[in-house]
Design a protein around this motif. Structure first.
Motif, PDB file in Angstrom:
ATOM      1  N   GLY A   1      16.168  25.190  37.405  1.00 43.23           N
ATOM      2  CA  GLY A   1      17.321  26.015  37.744  1.00 43.23           C
ATOM      3  C   GLY A   1      17.675  26.026  39.215  1.00 43.23           C
ATOM      4  O   GLY A   1      16.821  25.989  40.089  1.00 43.23           O
ATOM      5  N   THR A   2      18.976  26.062  39.466  1.00 43.61           N
ATOM      6  CA  THR A   2      19.513  26.273  40.804  1.00 43.61           C
ATOM      7  C   THR A   2      20.593  27.337  40.710  1.00 43.61           C
ATOM      8  O   THR A   2      21.241  27.494  39.673  1.00 43.61           O
ATOM      9  CB  THR A   2      20.131  24.994  41.408  1.00 43.61           C
ATOM     10  N   GLY A   3      20.762  28.053  41.794  1.00 43.48           N
ATOM     11  CA  GLY A   3      21.812  29.056  41.859  1.00 43.48           C
ATOM     12  C   GLY A   3      22.551  28.926  43.165  1.00 43.48           C
ATOM     13  O   GLY A   3      21.969  28.561  44.190  1.00 43.48           O
ATOM     14  N   GLU A   4      23.827  29.200  43.140  1.00 36.62           N
ATOM     15  CA  GLU A   4      24.605  29.195  44.373  1.00 36.62           C
ATOM     16  C   GLU A   4      25.727  30.200  44.294  1.00 36.62           C
ATOM     17  O   GLU A   4      26.165  30.592  43.214  1.00 36.62           O
ATOM     18  CB  GLU A   4      25.092  27.801  44.736  1.00 36.62           C
ATOM     19  N   VAL A   5      26.150  30.625  45.474  1.00 37.70           N
ATOM     20  CA  VAL A   5      27.206  31.622  45.587  1.00 37.70           C
ATOM     21  C   VAL A   5      28.327  31.029  46.429  1.00 37.70           C
ATOM     22  O   VAL A   5      28.087  30.494  47.516  1.00 37.70           O
ATOM     23  CB  VAL A   5      26.691  32.916  46.258  1.00 37.70           C
ATOM     24  N   GLN A   6      29.535  31.121  45.920  1.00 37.62           N
ATOM     25  CA  GLN A   6      30.727  30.676  46.652  1.00 37.62           C
ATOM     26  C   GLN A   6      31.656  31.863  46.838  1.00 37.62           C
ATOM     27  O   GLN A   6      31.629  32.823  46.058  1.00 37.62           O
ATOM     28  CB  GLN A   6      31.461  29.579  45.883  1.00 37.62           C
ATOM     29  N   TYR A   7      32.489  31.776  47.857  1.00 36.57           N
ATOM     30  CA  TYR A   7      33.461  32.833  48.118  1.00 36.57           C
ATOM     31  C   TYR A   7      34.774  32.179  48.529  1.00 36.57           C
ATOM     32  O   TYR A   7      34.812  31.367  49.453  1.00 36.57           O
ATOM     33  CB  TYR A   7      32.962  33.745  49.237  1.00 36.57           C
TER      34      TYR A   7
ATOM     35  N   ILE B   1      25.116  30.551  49.665  1.00 36.05           N
ATOM     36  CA  ILE B   1      23.719  30.609  49.238  1.00 36.05           C
ATOM     37  C   ILE B   1      23.485  29.505  48.216  1.00 36.05           C
ATOM     38  O   ILE B   1      24.272  29.313  47.292  1.00 36.05           O
ATOM     39  CB  ILE B   1      23.388  31.980  48.616  1.00 36.05           C
ATOM     40  N   TYR B   2      22.394  28.773  48.400  1.00 40.71           N
ATOM     41  CA  TYR B   2      22.004  27.728  47.458  1.00 40.71           C
ATOM     42  C   TYR B   2      20.489  27.745  47.329  1.00 40.71           C
ATOM     43  O   TYR B   2      19.777  27.582  48.322  1.00 40.71           O
ATOM     44  CB  TYR B   2      22.493  26.357  47.929  1.00 40.71           C
ATOM     45  N   THR B   3      19.988  27.950  46.110  1.00 38.25           N
ATOM     46  CA  THR B   3      18.548  28.083  45.911  1.00 38.25           C
ATOM     47  C   THR B   3      17.847  26.743  45.715  1.00 38.25           C
ATOM     48  O   THR B   3      16.626  26.692  45.760  1.00 38.25           O
ATOM     49  CB  THR B   3      18.242  28.969  44.690  1.00 38.25           C
ATOM     50  N   GLY B   4      18.595  25.675  45.516  1.00 35.02           N
ATOM     51  CA  GLY B   4      17.980  24.378  45.259  1.00 35.02           C
ATOM     52  C   GLY B   4      17.375  23.726  46.481  1.00 35.02           C
ATOM     53  O   GLY B   4      16.596  22.784  46.371  1.00 35.02           O
ATOM     54  N   SER B   5      17.707  24.202  47.672  1.00 36.83           N
ATOM     55  CA  SER B   5      17.185  23.577  48.889  1.00 36.83           C
ATOM     56  C   SER B   5      15.757  24.007  49.193  1.00 36.83           C
ATOM     57  O   SER B   5      15.037  23.326  49.909  1.00 36.83           O
ATOM     58  CB  SER B   5      18.089  23.907  50.074  1.00 36.83           C
ATOM     59  N   GLY B   6      15.346  25.159  48.658  1.00 36.57           N
ATOM     60  CA  GLY B   6      13.990  25.633  48.861  1.00 36.57           C
ATOM     61  C   GLY B   6      13.675  26.073  50.280  1.00 36.57           C
ATOM     62  O   GLY B   6      12.522  26.156  50.665  1.00 36.57           O
ATOM     63  N   ASN B   7      14.683  26.363  51.088  1.00 35.88           N
ATOM     64  CA  ASN B   7      14.427  26.732  52.479  1.00 35.88           C
ATOM     65  C   ASN B   7      14.574  28.231  52.747  1.00 35.88           C
ATOM     66  O   ASN B   7      14.594  28.647  53.894  1.00 35.88           O
ATOM     67  CB  ASN B   7      15.332  25.941  53.423  1.00 35.88           C
ATOM     68  N   ALA B   8      14.649  29.043  51.709  1.00 38.86           N
ATOM     69  CA  ALA B   8      14.763  30.492  51.900  1.00 38.86           C
ATOM     70  C   ALA B   8      13.419  31.046  52.369  1.00 38.86           C
ATOM     71  O   ALA B   8      12.368  30.637  51.885  1.00 38.86           O
ATOM     72  CB  ALA B   8      15.195  31.170  50.612  1.00 38.86           C
ATOM     73  N   GLN B   9      13.481  31.963  53.302  1.00 34.53           N
ATOM     74  CA  GLN B   9      12.278  32.559  53.883  1.00 34.53           C
ATOM     75  C   GLN B   9      11.968  33.898  53.220  1.00 34.53           C
ATOM     76  O   GLN B   9      12.869  34.680  52.967  1.00 34.53           O
ATOM     77  CB  GLN B   9      12.498  32.782  55.386  1.00 34.53           C
TER      78      GLN B   9
END
Length: 173
Positions: free
Chosen positions: A122-128, A80-88
């Motif tokens: 701000g940007t947020g991302e999730v890594q696993y 998940i990455y919020t900086g791309s702005g492509n979330a629906q």
């Protein structure tokens, strides 16, 4: 010819006044500098608190998503990455109940909105990786707090800016 004491002290009061005004100015500048530092520290603490709340929010979303079968986490929230702005925004699924894919999309959208409204730039991302989730938040901040905690988190962060403050939150299910 004896000198009168009045002539010996001519201008002394003026010098004392200038020296005392100089000392007052130095003291006021020091107080102003402390006030600026205090305001900056307060802003930094507020943003770190916001980042902590947002990271815990994403951790709660992941835990809730995996609550049915926590033993078999399939890292659905990785990437998940919020900086791309492509979330629906698919909040319409809330009426009938969201399936797992819709829930992840909704969580990504809602979390991205919260990140962008709470943290400047701000940007947020999730890594696993290796059973550990890492939630990384970055934001614009113009002081020495920049890149404070994200060194060593990973080279595969999508927001590669080193000019931003950074907060990382790691957890296992």
């Amino acid at each position: 010819m004896p000198c009168s004491s009045q002539q010996n002290q001519s201008g002394a009061a003026m010098i004392e006044t200038v020296v005392s005004l100089f000392m007052l100015a130095v003291g006021l500048m020091g107080t102003l500098a402390m006030q600026v530092k205090g305001v900056n520290s307060n802003q930094r603490a507020n943003l770190v608190t916001e980042a902590n709340i947002l990271a815990a929010d994403m951790a709660d979303r992941i835990l809730a998503y995996n609550s049915d079968d926590i033993a078999s986490d399939d890292d659905d929230y990785a990437g998940i990455y919020t900086g791309s702005g492509n979330a629906q925004d698919n909040s319409s699924c809330l009426d009938d109940g969201c399936d797992s894919s819709e829930q992840k999309t909704l969580d990504t959208y809602q979390w991205g909105q919260a990140v962008s409204s709470s943290l400047p730039g701000g940007t947020g991302e999730v890594q696993y990786a290796d059973g550990v989730y890492t939630v990384v938040l970055k934001w614009s901040q113009s002081d020495t707090f920049v890149d404070s905690t994200c060194s060593g988190i990973g080279d595969d962060l999508q927001d590669t800016s080193t000019e931003k403050a950074c907060f990382a939150y790691q957890f296992r299910l």
